[in-house]
Design a protein around this motif. Structure first.
Motif: not given
Length: 557
Positions: A62, A504, A507, A513-515, A517-522
């Motif tokens: 991000f 999308g 965001c 935001f991006s998918l 980046g969200i995967g990285e957080v999870v």
């Protein structure tokens, strides 16, 4: 030109343990903690959560989150980036909440074809109801029949006068004169005017017998400019006005038709010659209105108080023109995946246990009203077309009139939902509540424009063989007044990919935001959770081993 090979400095050669280059600044490419080192040179296995979070933000994909923990940046700049990110996240939340709250509609309507051919538009059903509810000739025959059944052998004239009470089965408003006499007459009918297989007096059968038949009302017909036989085209049908003569009840003219039968123009539609004479009136009428015409869909049991029905009055001695302007509404099948309450409409083939394949909003309201009448007054109105009613339920008669009039206000004030409207509590409690009745998803609506002219020899040229007193006749024209209809289509306001792309883009523009980046957080939080559980297991095992090592030896003699 002579070229020379690029000579690299051995000190700048990448190693497999160079975290920054191996990771590619993406959190889920962190090497195994057994070999990886963090940005500050410490072993990843001994990282605290704060240190792991610092390393995660430094390598996060991000935008600008690494600036919050980047070494060498002053505290003022880090505070600026922190405030900027908080502001961006707040703006993102406000935008998304505003998007979800501005419009809660699932469907939207737009013009699909403004010049839809009129030959492909369904022609409506046309119900013609005589204002003379009881035929004088039929009433005389019925009086003679009752006189033969009477054990007291009272006169035909006595029963002829008593039959006048039966007009109040049509919801005639106002007080009924001689109510006690009417109840005595009804008790006589309950005892002596029943068939062997009937438990109660059959109001429906008797009122149908007393109503003027279609062959008496309709004198001639033309369709598409050609004279036709009226008998096969018209059928008797119970409506809220009683027994009426209905055209197109069998849906014969709802599909695509030829050019002749597109019904465009006054002389090319349905033209009916009606008998408006007063000679067969059982109850004298001083009004010029002789017929009620109901324009409705063939799927509808017509009741003007339930909606979707156009009602017009026809006078004797007049040439009446009913010009139709259709609007076609069609809902795409994709919305069937949503519940009816969500899409706020019902398709014709839904609720088959109640309506078969003929669900309409009007039919549903009529059904809801009829069910309430059966529950509150324990009788079924004789003009109701409802099948799933117990055979032990009697048709409403004169003895039920007092109950029917008591709840008349309730049944003609229908609500399908109950919003919180202050000051209308009493009206809401007194109204009929039908929560399962929703608008029809796909239907054809008709706007009716009326024009009438005095009947004379010129406009009687359509039926030249009929001569006589023109005041005893009436001509009705029902036709499409436009050569093309307007076709509307209802579709999803936002499909899933439109919603996905909108959220999308918001965001991405506001917060980056991006998918991925969200995967990285999870991935990061799952990794930390797994590491914490593994460390707890390792510490417990070390404690057990330590206790075993410290256990004293017991030497037996």
């Amino acid at each position: 030109m002579k070229t020379y090979p690029l000579i690299q400095d051995p000190s700048t050669t990448t190693k497999e343990t160079d975290v920054t280059l191996v990771m590619g600044r993406a959190a889920w490419w962190i090497p195994s903690p057994t070999v990886a080192t963090t940005t500050d040179g410490s072993n990843a296995r001994n990282l605290t959560f704060a240190a792991a979070m610092r390393d995660f933000l430094h390598n996060f994909s991000f935008h600008s989150y690494g600036k919050l923990v980047e070494p060498g940046r002053p505290c003022q700049e880090k505070l600026f980036w922190l405030a900027f990110h908080i502001l961006a996240l707040s703006a993102l939340i406000i935008f998304l909440m505003n998007y979800t709250n501005t419009d809660k509609r699932l469907l939207t309507t737009s013009i699909y074809d403004p010049i839809y051919p009129i030959s492909e538009v369904s022609f409506p059903a046309v119900s013609i109801c005589s204002m003379n509810r009881i035929s004088n000739e039929s009433a005389m025959r019925y009086a003679e029949e009752l006189q033969r059944k009477d054990p007291k052998n009272r006169s035909v004239e006595h029963f002829y006068e008593q039959i006048k009470f039966l007009q109040y089965n049509y919801y005639v408003r106002g007080d009924m004169p001689d109510y006690e006499k009417a109840l005595k007459f009804q008790r006589f009918l309950d005892i002596y005017d029943r068939e062997d297989d009937e438990l109660f007096f059959n109001t429906r059968r008797r009122m149908a017998m007393l109503t003027p038949n279609c062959s008496t009302i309709i004198q001639g017909c033309r369709l598409g400019g050609v004279e036709i036989d009226c008998a096969p085209e018209f059928s008797e049908m119970f409506t809220s006005k009683g027994l009426c003569c209905t055209f197109n009840r069998d849906k014969k003219y709802i599909s695509k038709r030829s050019f002749r039968y597109r019904f465009f123009g006054p002389d090319m539609g349905l033209v009916v010659l009606l008998n408006a004479s007063h000679n067969d009136d059982f109850i004298p009428s001083m009004t010029a209105e002789r017929f009620e015409v109901l324009i409705h869909s063939p799927d509808i049991t017509p009741n003007p108080s339930s909606g979707s029905v156009e009602e017009r009055m026809i006078e004797g001695g007049k040439d009446t023109f009913l010009s139709l302007t259709p609007r076609i509404f069609q809902t795409v099948d994709e919305v069937r995946y949503y519940k009816p309450k969500v899409r706020n409409c019902m398709f014709n083939d839904e609720l088959p246990e109640l309506f078969g394949s003929s669900y309409t909003y009007s039919n549903c309201i009529s059904y809801c009203r009829t069910r309430s009448q059966v529950v509150l007054c324990e009788c079924l109105p004789f003009m109701a077309n409802i099948v799933n009613i117990s055979s032990s339920t009697a048709y409403c008669s004169l003895q039920h009139r007092e109950c029917l009039m008591r709840y008349d206000f309730k049944w003609y004030n229908v609500m399908t939902q109950r919003p919180n409207n202050l000051g209308l509590d009493r009206e809401m409690e007194d109204s009929l509540y039908c929560p399962y009745c929703l608008p029809t998803c796909s239907e054809t609506k008709y706007t009716v424009t009326v024009m009438d002219l005095p009947l004379n020899t010129y406009n009687m040229k359509t039926f030249p063989e009929h001569k006589g007193n023109l005041s005893d006749l009436a001509v009705l024209h029902v036709y499409f007044g436009v050569s093309h209809g307007v076709f509307y289509r209802r579709f999803l306001l936002n499909s899933w990919f439109e919603l996905f792309s909108y959220i999308g883009s918001i965001c991405g523009v506001i917060a980056g935001f991006s998918l991925i980046g969200i995967g990285e957080v999870v991935f990061f939080f799952l990794q930390q959770l797994f590491a914490a559980l593994r460390n707890d297991g390792s510490s417990d095992e070390n404690k057990r081993n330590k206790r075993k090592a410290e256990k004293p030896l017991i030497i037996l003699p």
